[in-house]
Scaffold this motif. Structure first.
Motif, PDB file in Angstrom:
ATOM      1  N   ASP A  34      45.935  66.224 -51.161  1.00  0.00           N
ATOM      2  CA  ASP A  34      46.451  67.186 -52.127  1.00  0.00           C
ATOM      3  C   ASP A  34      47.812  66.732 -52.630  1.00  0.00           C
ATOM      4  N   ILE A  35      48.276  67.424 -53.665  1.00  0.00           N
ATOM      5  CA  ILE A  35      49.654  67.299 -54.142  1.00  0.00           C
ATOM      6  C   ILE A  35      50.209  68.701 -54.291  1.00  0.00           C
ATOM      7  N   GLU A  36      51.416  68.896 -53.814  1.00  0.00           N
ATOM      8  CA  GLU A  36      52.100  70.181 -53.955  1.00  0.00           C
ATOM      9  C   GLU A  36      53.386  69.985 -54.726  1.00  0.00           C
ATOM     10  N   ILE A  37      53.776  70.999 -55.483  1.00  0.00           N
ATOM     11  CA  ILE A  37      55.074  71.000 -56.169  1.00  0.00           C
ATOM     12  C   ILE A  37      55.862  72.187 -55.628  1.00  0.00           C
ATOM     13  N   ILE A  38      56.987  71.890 -54.959  1.00  0.00           N
ATOM     14  CA  ILE A  38      57.823  72.922 -54.352  1.00  0.00           C
ATOM     15  C   ILE A  38      59.289  72.601 -54.640  1.00  0.00           C
ATOM     16  N   ASP A  39      59.995  73.513 -55.280  1.00  0.00           N
ATOM     17  CA  ASP A  39      61.444  73.373 -55.511  1.00  0.00           C
ATOM     18  C   ASP A  39      61.806  72.031 -56.144  1.00  0.00           C
ATOM     19  N   ASN A  40      61.170  71.697 -57.256  1.00  0.00           N
ATOM     20  CA  ASN A  40      61.433  70.464 -58.004  1.00  0.00           C
ATOM     21  C   ASN A  40      61.069  69.193 -57.246  1.00  0.00           C
ATOM     22  N   VAL A  41      60.294  69.308 -56.188  1.00  0.00           N
ATOM     23  CA  VAL A  41      59.841  68.172 -55.390  1.00  0.00           C
ATOM     24  C   VAL A  41      58.320  68.173 -55.399  1.00  0.00           C
ATOM     25  N   PHE A  42      57.723  67.000 -55.587  1.00  0.00           N
ATOM     26  CA  PHE A  42      56.272  66.942 -55.427  1.00  0.00           C
ATOM     27  C   PHE A  42      55.942  66.117 -54.192  1.00  0.00           C
ATOM     28  N   ILE A  43      54.884  66.548 -53.495  1.00  0.00           N
ATOM     29  CA  ILE A  43      54.518  65.985 -52.203  1.00  0.00           C
ATOM     30  C   ILE A  43      53.093  65.451 -52.285  1.00  0.00           C
ATOM     31  N   ILE A  44      52.932  64.165 -51.980  1.00  0.00           N
ATOM     32  CA  ILE A  44      51.611  63.552 -51.897  1.00  0.00           C
ATOM     33  C   ILE A  44      51.146  63.668 -50.453  1.00  0.00           C
ATOM     34  N   LYS A  45      49.969  64.281 -50.236  1.00  0.00           N
ATOM     35  CA  LYS A  45      49.481  64.542 -48.886  1.00  0.00           C
ATOM     36  C   LYS A  45      48.229  63.723 -48.593  1.00  0.00           C
ATOM     37  N   HIS A  46      48.225  63.118 -47.400  1.00  0.00           N
ATOM     38  CA  HIS A  46      47.062  62.390 -46.900  1.00  0.00           C
ATOM     39  C   HIS A  46      46.685  62.972 -45.543  1.00  0.00           C
ATOM     40  N   ILE A  47      45.389  63.182 -45.334  1.00  0.00           N
ATOM     41  CA  ILE A  47      44.916  63.735 -44.063  1.00  0.00           C
ATOM     42  C   ILE A  47      43.654  63.003 -43.633  1.00  0.00           C
ATOM     43  N   THR A  48      43.631  62.586 -42.367  1.00  0.00           N
ATOM     44  CA  THR A  48      42.405  62.081 -41.752  1.00  0.00           C
ATOM     45  C   THR A  48      42.170  62.905 -40.486  1.00  0.00           C
ATOM     46  N   ALA A  49      41.235  62.466 -39.661  1.00  0.00           N
ATOM     47  CA  ALA A  49      40.883  63.248 -38.467  1.00  0.00           C
ATOM     48  C   ALA A  49      42.076  63.463 -37.541  1.00  0.00           C
ATOM     49  N   ASN A  50      42.933  62.462 -37.389  1.00  0.00           N
ATOM     50  CA  ASN A  50      44.038  62.610 -36.438  1.00  0.00           C
ATOM     51  C   ASN A  50      45.403  62.266 -37.012  1.00  0.00           C
ATOM     52  N   VAL A  51      45.488  62.072 -38.334  1.00  0.00           N
ATOM     53  CA  VAL A  51      46.775  61.729 -38.951  1.00  0.00           C
ATOM     54  C   VAL A  51      46.987  62.572 -40.201  1.00  0.00           C
ATOM     55  N   LYS A  52      48.209  63.104 -40.309  1.00  0.00           N
ATOM     56  CA  LYS A  52      48.608  63.824 -41.522  1.00  0.00           C
ATOM     57  C   LYS A  52      49.939  63.231 -41.970  1.00  0.00           C
ATOM     58  N   SER A  53      49.989  62.760 -43.222  1.00  0.00           N
ATOM     59  CA  SER A  53      51.237  62.195 -43.736  1.00  0.00           C
ATOM     60  C   SER A  53      51.575  62.815 -45.080  1.00  0.00           C
ATOM     61  N   GLU A  54      52.885  62.919 -45.334  1.00  0.00           N
ATOM     62  CA  GLU A  54      53.379  63.505 -46.575  1.00  0.00           C
ATOM     63  C   GLU A  54      54.524  62.655 -47.111  1.00  0.00           C
ATOM     64  N   TYR A  55      54.488  62.406 -48.427  1.00  0.00           N
ATOM     65  CA  TYR A  55      55.537  61.648 -49.109  1.00  0.00           C
ATOM     66  C   TYR A  55      56.123  62.550 -50.193  1.00  0.00           C
ATOM     67  N   SER A  56      57.411  62.832 -50.092  1.00  0.00           N
ATOM     68  CA  SER A  56      58.064  63.767 -51.014  1.00  0.00           C
ATOM     69  C   SER A  56      58.930  63.010 -52.014  1.00  0.00           C
ATOM     70  N   PHE A  57      58.761  63.343 -53.292  1.00  0.00           N
ATOM     71  CA  PHE A  57      59.501  62.678 -54.363  1.00  0.00           C
ATOM     72  C   PHE A  57      60.265  63.711 -55.189  1.00  0.00           C
ATOM     73  N   GLN A  58      61.421  63.281 -55.683  1.00  0.00           N
ATOM     74  CA  GLN A  58      62.234  64.147 -56.538  1.00  0.00           C
ATOM     75  C   GLN A  58      62.776  63.332 -57.698  1.00  0.00           C
ATOM     76  N   LEU A  59      62.849  63.962 -58.864  1.00  0.00           N
ATOM     77  CA  LEU A  59      63.372  63.294 -60.052  1.00  0.00           C
ATOM     78  C   LEU A  59      64.879  63.147 -59.923  1.00  0.00           C
ATOM     79  N   ARG A  60      65.348  61.903 -59.921  1.00  0.00           N
ATOM     80  CA  ARG A  60      66.778  61.593 -59.863  1.00  0.00           C
ATOM     81  C   ARG A  60      67.098  60.737 -61.084  1.00  0.00           C
ATOM     82  N   GLY A  61      67.842  61.320 -62.013  1.00  0.00           N
ATOM     83  CA  GLY A  61      68.065  60.625 -63.282  1.00  0.00           C
ATOM     84  C   GLY A  61      66.761  60.589 -64.046  1.00  0.00           C
TER      85      GLY A  61
END
Length: 198
Positions: A104-131
């Motif tokens: 999934d992708i979420e947008i929260i407080d001017n930040v978007f988060i790329i989410k990856h999920i498998t059976a035993n791993v959950k990872s999130e990468y958060s990005f914000q517009l700078r300039g």
């Protein structure tokens, strides 16, 4: 005469097969996965994120498109990346291995988060517009094993702090909990890659 017709047929088949192979190599991101709408900057105009997938490519890659909105000019494509999301398949030691990781992708407080999920791993990468660039500002990982242990990792690129923690869920004991500073500059989205081929 028969030789000429045979020769023409061979050339025609060759042209058809070449066109087919070329079409297979072209990127074909025409399968819409999701569209998210939210605020990616502080101008109070709604922006959007679109994720598409190339279902013809054997690796099943994703394309991330970010559309910002300008009050005067309207919506425009800010960035398009084909490597920011882990593809469904990759070439492993024993051949092609497929496992859907993108969630999934979420947008929260001017930040978007790329989410990856498998059976035993959950990872999130958060990005914000700078300039004018989207910058990786945070990374979160939760991983579990078959022995009841859960591992946590967080990297905050705003202050370059990395925290790692492990818990034994069988008796709720903390195995370790450490935080330390790292020397690492966060990446911009335009040179960020989760594609194992690159």
């Amino acid at each position: 005469m028969k030789n000429i017709n045979f020769f023409k047929t061979i050339i025609f088949i060759f042209i058809l097969s070449t066109n087919y192979l070329f079409a297979q190599q072209k990127q074909n991101f025409n399968h819409l996965i999701l569209t998210k709408v939210g605020y990616l900057n502080k101008d109070q105009t709604l922006d959007s994120i679109v994720v598409k997938q190339d279902t013809i490519d054997i690796y099943k890659p994703y394309r991330l498109e970010i559309y910002l909105t300008n009050k005067n000019e309207g919506k425009f494509l800010s960035i398009s990346r084909d490597k920011a999301i882990t593809p469904d398949c990759y070439q492993g030691i024993n051949g092609l291995h497929c496992e859907k990781k993108f969630s999934d992708i979420e947008i929260i407080d001017n930040v978007f988060i790329i989410k990856h999920i498998t059976a035993n791993v959950k990872s999130e990468y958060s990005f914000q517009l700078r300039g004018k660039k989207f910058k990786l500002i945070k990374y979160n990982l939760i991983k579990s094993d078959t022995n009841g242990k859960v591992y946590y990792e967080t990297i905050n690129f705003n202050n370059n702090l990395r925290r790692i923690k492990a818990i034994n869920t069988l008796d709720n004991t903390i195995l370790y909990d450490t935080e330390y500073r790292i020397i690492f500059n966060s990446r911009n989205l335009n040179n960020f890659s989760l594609d194992p081929k690159h």
